[in-house]
Design a protein around this motif. Sequence first.
Motif, PDB file in Angstrom:
ATOM      1  N   THR A  37      11.881   9.415 -87.760  1.00 42.61           N
ATOM      2  CA  THR A  37      11.366  10.381 -86.787  1.00 42.61           C
ATOM      3  C   THR A  37      11.600   9.887 -85.371  1.00 42.61           C
ATOM      4  OG1 THR A  37       9.680  11.122 -88.342  1.00 42.61           O
ATOM      5  CG2 THR A  37       9.301  11.621 -86.027  1.00 42.61           C
ATOM      6  N   ILE A  38      11.350   8.614 -85.133  1.00 45.19           N
ATOM      7  CA  ILE A  38      11.569   8.046 -83.801  1.00 45.19           C
ATOM      8  C   ILE A  38      13.053   8.090 -83.436  1.00 45.19           C
ATOM      9  CG2 ILE A  38      11.496   5.892 -82.482  1.00 45.19           C
ATOM     10  CD1 ILE A  38       8.843   5.297 -83.890  1.00 45.19           C
ATOM     11  N   VAL A  39      13.913   7.743 -84.372  1.00 40.82           N
ATOM     12  CA  VAL A  39      15.357   7.743 -84.100  1.00 40.82           C
ATOM     13  C   VAL A  39      15.836   9.154 -83.764  1.00 40.82           C
ATOM     14  CG1 VAL A  39      17.627   7.406 -85.165  1.00 40.82           C
ATOM     15  CG2 VAL A  39      15.852   5.672 -85.436  1.00 40.82           C
ATOM     16  N   VAL A  40      15.432  10.139 -84.552  1.00 34.23           N
ATOM     17  CA  VAL A  40      15.848  11.521 -84.297  1.00 34.23           C
ATOM     18  C   VAL A  40      15.304  12.003 -82.952  1.00 34.23           C
ATOM     19  CG1 VAL A  40      15.591  13.901 -85.090  1.00 34.23           C
ATOM     20  CG2 VAL A  40      16.184  12.121 -86.715  1.00 34.23           C
ATOM     21  N   ALA A  41      14.061  11.660 -82.628  1.00 37.09           N
ATOM     22  CA  ALA A  41      13.485  12.051 -81.341  1.00 37.09           C
ATOM     23  C   ALA A  41      14.267  11.441 -80.184  1.00 37.09           C
ATOM     24  CB  ALA A  41      12.019  11.647 -81.278  1.00 37.09           C
ATOM     25  N   LEU A  42      14.654  10.182 -80.307  1.00 33.13           N
ATOM     26  CA  LEU A  42      15.443   9.534 -79.254  1.00 33.13           C
ATOM     27  C   LEU A  42      16.811  10.194 -79.095  1.00 33.13           C
ATOM     28  CD1 LEU A  42      14.580   5.780 -79.879  1.00 33.13           C
ATOM     29  CD2 LEU A  42      13.867   7.203 -77.954  1.00 33.13           C
ATOM     30  N   ILE A  43      17.449  10.510 -80.202  1.00 25.91           N
ATOM     31  CA  ILE A  43      18.762  11.164 -80.147  1.00 25.91           C
ATOM     32  C   ILE A  43      18.643  12.533 -79.482  1.00 25.91           C
ATOM     33  CG2 ILE A  43      20.592  12.205 -81.554  1.00 25.91           C
ATOM     34  CD1 ILE A  43      20.158   9.852 -83.524  1.00 25.91           C
ATOM     35  N   LEU A  44      17.650  13.308 -79.889  1.00 25.56           N
ATOM     36  CA  LEU A  44      17.469  14.639 -79.295  1.00 25.56           C
ATOM     37  C   LEU A  44      17.104  14.545 -77.816  1.00 25.56           C
ATOM     38  CD1 LEU A  44      15.589  16.543 -82.132  1.00 25.56           C
ATOM     39  CD2 LEU A  44      17.967  16.822 -81.404  1.00 25.56           C
ATOM     40  N   GLY A  45      16.288  13.571 -77.453  1.00 29.61           N
ATOM     41  CA  GLY A  45      15.950  13.366 -76.052  1.00 29.61           C
ATOM     42  C   GLY A  45      17.168  13.016 -75.224  1.00 29.61           C
ATOM     43  N   LEU A  46      18.023  12.142 -75.766  1.00 30.00           N
ATOM     44  CA  LEU A  46      19.249  11.759 -75.084  1.00 30.00           C
ATOM     45  C   LEU A  46      20.177  12.957 -74.911  1.00 30.00           C
ATOM     46  CD1 LEU A  46      21.081   9.540 -73.892  1.00 30.00           C
ATOM     47  CD2 LEU A  46      21.968   9.213 -76.218  1.00 30.00           C
ATOM     48  N   LEU A  47      20.350  13.745 -75.963  1.00 30.58           N
ATOM     49  CA  LEU A  47      21.193  14.940 -75.870  1.00 30.58           C
ATOM     50  C   LEU A  47      20.639  15.925 -74.847  1.00 30.58           C
ATOM     51  CD1 LEU A  47      22.104  15.552 -79.617  1.00 30.58           C
ATOM     52  CD2 LEU A  47      23.650  14.861 -77.785  1.00 30.58           C
ATOM     53  N   ASP A  48      19.335  16.115 -74.841  1.00 30.81           N
ATOM     54  CA  ASP A  48      18.709  17.010 -73.876  1.00 30.81           C
ATOM     55  C   ASP A  48      18.981  16.536 -72.452  1.00 30.81           C
ATOM     56  OD1 ASP A  48      16.975  19.158 -72.990  1.00 30.81           O
ATOM     57  OD2 ASP A  48      15.475  17.592 -72.594  1.00 30.81           O
ATOM     58  N   TRP A  49      18.816  15.252 -72.225  1.00 32.63           N
ATOM     59  CA  TRP A  49      19.067  14.690 -70.896  1.00 32.63           C
ATOM     60  C   TRP A  49      20.533  14.867 -70.493  1.00 32.63           C
ATOM     61  CZ3 TRP A  49      22.007  10.452 -69.268  1.00 32.63           C
ATOM     62  CH2 TRP A  49      21.823  10.101 -67.933  1.00 32.63           C
ATOM     63  N   LEU A  50      21.460  14.604 -71.432  1.00 34.79           N
ATOM     64  CA  LEU A  50      22.886  14.750 -71.131  1.00 34.79           C
ATOM     65  C   LEU A  50      23.243  16.194 -70.783  1.00 34.79           C
ATOM     66  CD1 LEU A  50      24.508  12.436 -73.837  1.00 34.79           C
ATOM     67  CD2 LEU A  50      24.475  12.083 -71.366  1.00 34.79           C
ATOM     68  N   PHE A  51      22.742  17.140 -71.566  1.00 37.37           N
ATOM     69  CA  PHE A  51      23.029  18.549 -71.290  1.00 37.37           C
ATOM     70  C   PHE A  51      22.417  18.990 -69.963  1.00 37.37           C
ATOM     71  CE2 PHE A  51      23.506  19.158 -76.069  1.00 37.37           C
ATOM     72  CZ  PHE A  51      24.898  19.139 -76.000  1.00 37.37           C
ATOM     73  N   THR A  52      21.218  18.511 -69.661  1.00 38.39           N
ATOM     74  CA  THR A  52      20.568  18.859 -68.399  1.00 38.39           C
ATOM     75  C   THR A  52      21.372  18.330 -67.220  1.00 38.39           C
ATOM     76  OG1 THR A  52      18.403  18.809 -69.454  1.00 38.39           O
ATOM     77  CG2 THR A  52      18.438  18.657 -67.062  1.00 38.39           C
ATOM     78  N   GLU A  53      21.786  17.086 -67.306  1.00 37.13           N
ATOM     79  CA  GLU A  53      22.586  16.511 -66.226  1.00 37.13           C
ATOM     80  C   GLU A  53      23.945  17.188 -66.119  1.00 37.13           C
ATOM     81  OE1 GLU A  53      21.567  14.312 -63.903  1.00 37.13           O
ATOM     82  OE2 GLU A  53      19.611  14.571 -64.877  1.00 37.13           O
ATOM     83  N   GLY A  54      24.538  17.533 -67.236  1.00 35.97           N
ATOM     84  CA  GLY A  54      25.812  18.244 -67.226  1.00 35.97           C
ATOM     85  C   GLY A  54      25.705  19.603 -66.560  1.00 35.97           C
ATOM     86  N   LEU A  55      24.652  20.328 -66.848  1.00 36.67           N
ATOM     87  CA  LEU A  55      24.454  21.642 -66.225  1.00 36.67           C
ATOM     88  C   LEU A  55      24.128  21.494 -64.742  1.00 36.67           C
ATOM     89  CD1 LEU A  55      22.485  23.539 -69.010  1.00 36.67           C
ATOM     90  CD2 LEU A  55      24.802  23.987 -68.189  1.00 36.67           C
ATOM     91  N   ARG A  56      23.438  20.436 -64.343  1.00 31.66           N
ATOM     92  CA  ARG A  56      23.178  20.189 -62.921  1.00 31.66           C
ATOM     93  C   ARG A  56      24.487  19.968 -62.159  1.00 31.66           C
ATOM     94  NH1 ARG A  56      18.111  16.403 -63.158  1.00 31.66           N
ATOM     95  NH2 ARG A  56      16.665  18.060 -63.584  1.00 31.66           N
ATOM     96  N   LEU A  57      25.408  19.260 -62.786  1.00 33.96           N
ATOM     97  CA  LEU A  57      26.712  19.021 -62.140  1.00 33.96           C
ATOM     98  C   LEU A  57      27.501  20.320 -61.974  1.00 33.96           C
ATOM     99  CD1 LEU A  57      27.845  15.714 -63.863  1.00 33.96           C
ATOM    100  CD2 LEU A  57      27.139  16.004 -61.492  1.00 33.96           C
ATOM    101  N   ILE A  58      27.403  21.177 -62.996  1.00 33.51           N
ATOM    102  CA  ILE A  58      28.143  22.446 -62.957  1.00 33.51           C
ATOM    103  C   ILE A  58      27.546  23.384 -61.918  1.00 33.51           C
ATOM    104  CG2 ILE A  58      28.709  24.532 -64.250  1.00 33.51           C
ATOM    105  CD1 ILE A  58      28.921  22.712 -66.732  1.00 33.51           C
ATOM    106  N   PHE A  59      26.231  23.504 -61.892  1.00 30.75           N
ATOM    107  CA  PHE A  59      25.564  24.446 -60.978  1.00 30.75           C
ATOM    108  C   PHE A  59      25.083  23.697 -59.782  1.00 30.75           C
ATOM    109  CE2 PHE A  59      25.075  26.498 -65.176  1.00 30.75           C
ATOM    110  CZ  PHE A  59      25.812  27.627 -64.911  1.00 30.75           C
TER     111      PHE A  59
END
Length: 59
Positions: A37-59
């Motif tokens: 559960t901790i590993v999956v939460a960390l992976i999802l958190g990392l993906l969320d952060w990456l997508f958020t930063e990626g969209l910030r760069l685009i917009f």
Amino acid sequence: MGKIRQFCKECVGELKKVVWPTRSEVLSSVKVVFISTIVVALILGLLDWLFTEGLRLIF
């Protein structure tokens, strides 16, 4: 009423056949679930952060 009594007797009989896990088996399973559960939460958190930063760069 007889069918209900028969059903209850059969339920008790089936429950006597159950092999319940030992304390160590339960603790081992809990550890696996907790860590995964901790590993999956960390992976999802990392993906969320990456997508958020990626969209910030685009917009």
